[in-house]
Motif scaffolding. Sequence first.
Motif, short mmCIF file in Angstrom:
data_model
loop_
_atom_site.label_atom_id
_atom_site.label_comp_id
_atom_site.label_asym_id
_atom_site.label_seq_id
_atom_site.Cartn_x
_atom_site.Cartn_y
_atom_site.Cartn_z
N HIS A 154 3.92 -5.27 -4.38
CA HIS A 154 2.89 -4.46 -5.02
C HIS A 154 2.22 -5.20 -6.18
N GLU A 176 -4.78 1.34 -5.86
CA GLU A 176 -3.62 2.21 -5.74
C GLU A 176 -3.86 3.33 -4.74
N ASN A 179 -1.66 3.65 -1.34
CA ASN A 179 -0.96 4.91 -1.06
C ASN A 179 -1.38 5.47 0.29
N GLU A 233 0.43 3.48 2.99
CA GLU A 233 1.88 3.69 3.05
C GLU A 233 2.27 5.13 3.34
N HIS A 234 1.48 6.09 2.80
CA HIS A 234 1.91 7.49 2.90
C HIS A 234 0.82 8.44 3.41
N GLY A 280 0.96 3.90 -9.44
CA GLY A 280 -0.36 4.44 -9.12
C GLY A 280 -0.66 5.72 -9.87
#
Length: 239
Positions: free
Chosen positions: A65, A130, A134, A137-138, A186
């Motif tokens: 990151h 960020e 995000n 990843e999610h 983030g």
Amino acid sequence: MAEPEATVARLAQLEADNARLRRLLDESGTPDGLRHGLRDTLAMLRAVLRLSAETAETVDGYATHLEGRLDAIARVRVAADTFGEVSLHTLISDELMIHLIREGEQATLDGPTLRLRPKAAQLMGLAVHELCSNAVEHGAFGLSQGGVDVTWSVAGDGKAAPGDLTIVWKESGSTGVKQPTRRGFGMQVLTEMLSYELRAVVALAFEPNGLRCTISCPLVPRTGRLAEDERADETGETG
């Protein structure tokens, strides 16, 4: 995550290097504008290094990151050094492309031609990074049908008197989006750094089909401006 000894040593070395660089800038007769810009960038790098270490859960996660965050800052710094200001549209589209998200496919961008000052651009670049990370990843970018609509507007003309710049990041195509149980890096960028540096108000809504993030801040001269020439292209030059 407890910081490894190597990380602590590296942070200490970076602090020492930054201090030496600031002294050299002061002693070398570097123009005030360049010196101020470099100091802002160094201060942001220090904050990113420390916050990344404090919020990471693993050493591998920290390294991965951190690299992405430093790259995001560097890209904006290069654009700012080249053109003096940074196009908001280009800032967002470039970050999306880093994550292999193409405008017109999984992303739509819409808003007036807006130029950000270097410090504000670096902060916005980090925030967009960020949000993208995000989403990969999610959120929406991890799904084939996922996407994002990014819109921005300015209350008033943004010229004669300051207006409010509002940026809306709206993901779609996700399912079961939930508010995180811990405050990661983030979240701190969005809720603390933007608030402190740009007087921004950030609202996060974890809606059924994806995250909605709304960022509002005063569009004052130190933050940015609407382009006076609407024919200006996204690099800041006129055709």
